[in-house]
Design a protein around this motif. Structure first.
Motif, short mmCIF file in Angstrom:
data_model
loop_
_atom_site.label_atom_id
_atom_site.label_comp_id
_atom_site.label_asym_id
_atom_site.label_seq_id
_atom_site.Cartn_x
_atom_site.Cartn_y
_atom_site.Cartn_z
N ALA A 8 -45.03 134.36 -27.07
CA ALA A 8 -45.18 133.58 -25.84
C ALA A 8 -44.47 132.24 -25.95
N GLY A 9 -44.18 131.80 -27.19
CA GLY A 9 -43.44 130.56 -27.38
C GLY A 9 -42.03 130.64 -26.89
N ALA A 10 -41.55 131.88 -26.58
CA ALA A 10 -40.19 132.03 -26.06
C ALA A 10 -40.10 131.64 -24.59
N LEU A 11 -41.23 131.40 -23.95
CA LEU A 11 -41.23 131.04 -22.54
C LEU A 11 -40.56 129.69 -22.32
N ALA A 12 -39.86 129.60 -21.20
CA ALA A 12 -39.34 128.29 -20.79
C ALA A 12 -40.53 127.41 -20.41
N GLY A 13 -40.46 126.17 -20.77
CA GLY A 13 -41.53 125.26 -20.39
C GLY A 13 -42.69 125.27 -21.35
N GLU A 14 -42.52 124.65 -22.51
CA GLU A 14 -43.62 124.57 -23.47
C GLU A 14 -44.78 123.79 -22.85
N PRO A 15 -46.01 124.10 -23.26
CA PRO A 15 -47.15 123.34 -22.74
C PRO A 15 -47.00 121.85 -23.01
N CYS A 16 -47.52 121.04 -22.09
CA CYS A 16 -47.41 119.59 -22.22
C CYS A 16 -48.67 118.94 -21.67
N ARG A 17 -48.76 117.63 -21.81
CA ARG A 17 -49.89 116.87 -21.27
C ARG A 17 -49.35 115.70 -20.45
N TYR A 18 -50.15 115.27 -19.47
CA TYR A 18 -49.81 114.10 -18.67
C TYR A 18 -50.85 113.02 -18.90
N GLY A 19 -50.37 111.80 -19.13
CA GLY A 19 -51.28 110.68 -19.30
C GLY A 19 -52.23 110.89 -20.46
N GLN A 20 -53.50 110.57 -20.24
CA GLN A 20 -54.53 110.71 -21.27
C GLN A 20 -55.24 112.06 -21.21
N SER A 21 -54.75 112.96 -20.39
CA SER A 21 -55.40 114.27 -20.25
C SER A 21 -55.36 115.04 -21.56
N ARG A 22 -56.43 115.74 -21.86
CA ARG A 22 -56.49 116.62 -23.03
C ARG A 22 -56.16 118.06 -22.66
N LEU A 23 -55.90 118.30 -21.38
CA LEU A 23 -55.64 119.66 -20.92
C LEU A 23 -54.16 119.99 -21.04
N LEU A 24 -53.85 121.07 -21.74
CA LEU A 24 -52.47 121.53 -21.84
C LEU A 24 -52.08 122.25 -20.56
N VAL A 25 -50.99 121.82 -19.94
CA VAL A 25 -50.51 122.43 -18.70
C VAL A 25 -49.08 122.94 -18.92
N ARG A 26 -48.56 123.66 -17.95
CA ARG A 26 -47.25 124.29 -18.10
C ARG A 26 -46.14 123.25 -18.01
N GLY A 27 -45.23 123.28 -18.95
CA GLY A 27 -44.05 122.44 -18.91
C GLY A 27 -42.92 123.14 -18.17
N PRO A 28 -41.73 122.54 -18.14
CA PRO A 28 -41.40 121.28 -18.81
C PRO A 28 -42.05 120.09 -18.11
N GLN A 29 -42.30 119.06 -18.89
CA GLN A 29 -42.91 117.86 -18.32
C GLN A 29 -41.94 117.22 -17.32
N ARG A 30 -42.44 116.93 -16.13
CA ARG A 30 -41.61 116.38 -15.06
C ARG A 30 -41.77 114.86 -14.97
N SER A 31 -40.72 114.22 -14.53
CA SER A 31 -40.82 112.80 -14.21
C SER A 31 -41.70 112.63 -12.98
N LEU A 32 -42.50 111.60 -13.00
CA LEU A 32 -43.38 111.32 -11.86
C LEU A 32 -42.87 110.12 -11.06
N ASP A 33 -41.62 109.73 -11.31
CA ASP A 33 -41.05 108.56 -10.63
C ASP A 33 -40.56 108.90 -9.23
N ASP A 34 -40.05 110.12 -9.03
CA ASP A 34 -39.54 110.54 -7.72
C ASP A 34 -40.61 111.34 -6.99
N PRO A 35 -40.48 111.50 -5.65
CA PRO A 35 -41.46 112.29 -4.90
C PRO A 35 -41.58 113.71 -5.48
N TYR A 36 -42.81 114.24 -5.46
CA TYR A 36 -43.04 115.56 -6.04
C TYR A 36 -44.21 116.24 -5.34
N VAL A 37 -44.29 117.56 -5.56
CA VAL A 37 -45.43 118.37 -5.15
C VAL A 37 -46.17 118.76 -6.41
#
Length: 273
Positions: A8-37
């Protein structure tokens, strides 16, 4: 039929975290500077065993960054209690929130793991009183617990079910309020195998519960999907040699494309200036 028998490590988008969250979510980690959904959800939003989940397809279709906050085995409580992810979602132009199963939330009858909400932690006194004959130390997962309670007594299980559904509506309203109502609910429904104990995901969620949320959100998109096995959609999934049984129960790449098309039609009007 051939399968992608890879880690499963062959998947695009390794798990990542945002801020102080301890929850692993789907990557790739996105910039939060521009508008997003933002997309909050469990295993289906994460896209387990799928190289390009529907969130990735939507980013190409919508032309706006799509932040995948899906996490494997996460439930509603995973997000309600996570201030960092709530902040990410609150700052989005709109957030798609998957309607997750009602069995995986802490409630007056039992407590669940704070991040892996499918795991049963502890029976509350009310449940021990309702089911005095049950040894609750035998349970590790909520579905196993609930199936056993139902088998012992339909009548008593009805009390547990009703409380779970009330707790779910309360918790969903709390999440929607935290996101200022800029929410599109995704009711992603698909049948489960007979041995799963319940007929359909999301477990114990019905139309009355969805309708109770409707006044506070931008809309509810109901999609009937199919598991990879039912849709003959396993080819192209990426999983290890021991993971085929689990992959069969997930949503495959063709269904992810179908979900992306349906979501795009509902999101495009919400993103217009």
């Amino acid at each position: 039929m051939s399968y992608e028998l890879k880690s499963a490590g062959a998947l695009a988008g390794e798990p990542c975290r945002y801020g102080q969250s301890r929850l692993l979510v789907r990557g790739p980690q996105r910039s939060l500077d521009d508008p997003y959904v933002a997309f909050l959800g469990g295993t289906e939003v994460y896209g387990r065993f799928v190289e390009f989940p529907f969130v990735d397809s939507l980013q190409a279709r919508l032309g706006v960054d799509c932040v995948n906050l899906g996490s494997v085995n996460a439930g509603l409580d995973s997000f309600v209690q996570d201030d960092s992810l709530i902040e990410v979602a609150r700052n989005a132009r709109v957030t798609v929130v998957q309607m997750l199963g009602a069995q995986n939330i802490s409630n007056p009858y039992y407590r669940v793991h704070p991040r892996r909400n499918d795991r049963f932690l502890q029976a509350q006194p009310a449940l021990k009183t309702l089911y005095p004959e049950v040894d609750f130390t035998e349970f590790h997962f909520n579905k196993h617990l609930l199936c056993t309670l139902r088998d012992i007594s339909d009548q008593r299980f009805g009390q547990v079910r009703d409380q779970l559904q009330r707790s779910w509506v309360e918790r969903m309203n709390r999440l929607i309020g935290a996101l200022d109502g800029r929410v599109l609910l995704l009711w992603l429904r698909y049948a489960l195998d007979a041995g799963a104990g319940f007929p359909e995901e999301p477990v114990l969620v019905d139309r009355a519960m969805a309708d109770a949320l409707r006044p506070g959100v931008q809309g509810i998109l109901e999609i009937r999907a199919a598991s990879a096995a039912a849709a003959q959609d396993i080819s192209g999934m990426i999983f290890g040699p021991m993971e085929l049984p689990a992959a069969r129960h997930m949503i495959g790449p063709k269904e992810h494309l179908k979900i992306a098309e349906a979501l795009a039609c509902d999101l495009e009007p919400l993103l217009r200036p």
